[in-house]
Design an enzyme around this catalytic site. Sequence first.
Site, short mmCIF file in Angstrom:
data_model
loop_
_atom_site.label_atom_id
_atom_site.label_comp_id
_atom_site.label_asym_id
_atom_site.label_seq_id
_atom_site.Cartn_x
_atom_site.Cartn_y
_atom_site.Cartn_z
N GLU A 1 0.79 -1.49 -0.59
CA GLU A 1 -0.01 -0.40 -0.05
C GLU A 1 0.77 1.30 -0.14
OE1 GLU A 1 -4.86 -0.39 1.53
OE2 GLU A 1 -3.16 0.53 3.47
N HIS B 1 6.81 -26.84 -0.12
CA HIS B 1 5.95 -28.02 -0.56
C HIS B 1 4.88 -27.42 -1.61
CE1 HIS B 1 8.37 -31.59 1.56
NE2 HIS B 1 8.24 -30.38 2.84
N LYS C 1 -14.28 1.98 -2.01
CA LYS C 1 -14.77 1.92 -0.30
C LYS C 1 -15.91 3.13 -0.80
CE LYS C 1 -11.41 2.82 2.78
NZ LYS C 1 -10.50 3.84 3.72
O1 PA5 Z 1 -3.02 1.46 6.22
C1 PA5 Z 1 -4.18 1.83 6.27
O2 PA5 Z 1 -4.11 3.50 5.74
C2 PA5 Z 1 -4.94 1.30 5.46
O3 PA5 Z 1 -4.49 0.10 5.73
C3 PA5 Z 1 -5.79 1.83 6.60
O4 PA5 Z 1 -5.56 1.26 8.44
C4 PA5 Z 1 -7.46 0.62 6.53
O5 PA5 Z 1 -8.22 1.22 5.35
C5 PA5 Z 1 -8.54 1.04 7.79
O6 PA5 Z 1 -8.61 2.44 7.89
P1 PA5 Z 1 -9.15 3.28 9.20
O7 PA5 Z 1 -8.67 2.72 10.09
O8 PA5 Z 1 -9.11 4.45 9.06
O9 PA5 Z 1 -10.69 2.24 9.00
#
Ligand code: PA5
Length: 401
Positions: free
Chosen positions: A227, A256, A370
Amino acid sequence: MVTRHRLGCESLVVLGIGGSALGSIALQTALSPPFHNAMPTAKRRGPKLFVMDNVDPVQFGGLLDRLGPALRKTKFNVISKSGETAETAAQFLIVREMLRKKLGSKAPSRQIIVTTDARSGTLREIVEKDGYDALEVPDGVGGRFSVLSAVGLFPAGMCGVDLTRLLGGATEMSERAAARSVRKNPAAMLALLLHAFYVRGKRLHVMMSYSYQLKDVTDWYRQLWAESLGKQVDTEGRPVVVGPTPIKALGVTDQHSQVQLYREGPNDKVFIFLEVERFGSDVKIPRGAGVPEALAYLQGASLAELLNAEKLATEYALAESGRPSLTIRFPRINAATVGQFIMLWEAATTIMGGLLNINPYDQPAVQTGKDMTYALMGRGGFQKRSAKVERFAKRRGKFVV
Ligand code: PA5
């Protein structure tokens, strides 16, 4: 907060997703005894931990059924930095209603602890209105970088992890990661190596743990690396389309399953092994009568020896096929070394972002999914977009099983 909520707490349920969940899962698997939840209360260092990072109805419904009579002794930690995430919000609404119905209107404020932004978001508004105990996600710390904030520390503290040692290890590594000399800076060394492989076509970065305790740490790394580094524009907004693809693997299990591909498939991977010098405990393979000649070589050895021999053998086999690898070695797995490891990768991710000239701290591509979920679920202000997804759903091909 931990001291208050630990008392009499039999189960802790974390409601959160992505960066709000993966760090807690990683810490739990690494630092609590294996099969923690199956241990009797007197032997556990804290409550059972369940991290619910999905909205699968069978899984979530199954947990709620299981809590049954233990509900009164269960705490729920709702974690969302934005306070808006649909999955976490849905879980929260279900749990709040269940607590109200089964244990009375005051139960939610006794049993729910919210971790969210200090000022903004719907969850923060609910905290203020309903008076839940709350912890803050620090400003400027994104979900996947938040395991060493209240996001990861509260559940870990509840489960008896030594937070002082965890943060001590992280602090020590952050000092080393600030060194100007690359030779003295493990995070810079790691980022430079992986970047050098990346630009030479090794775009798949496989983290393979030879420790079951570290298996969920590889999942945490997978999110952090993916990410943070998968971006289509650089820091000036110019198109670049970059990002290594992180892959997790577990030794020996995946020997394996994956190693055939790793050795003879495309040479587009670099392997990051995680190895442990001294395991917390070991199991001897017995000597004695009745061991067939073909298995005699195993007698008197231990599972730790076998595991580490297999790691070296796999490393060798990959090298023989011209596949590059590096090893991160844990002298032991404990709170201090896990804290170091977390900070090592958080710093390396930042440096790698710099080398790729992208912003490692945003995730703009996650937003469309989202928004379309909001549209399909009828959230105000998003309905117009649902027509687009519905048209798409009609046109796409389908396989029915
Ligand atoms: O790393 C990130 O920003 C995302 O993976 C968030 O943690 C995830 O989308 C959850 O978001 P939030 O903590 O706002 O619910």
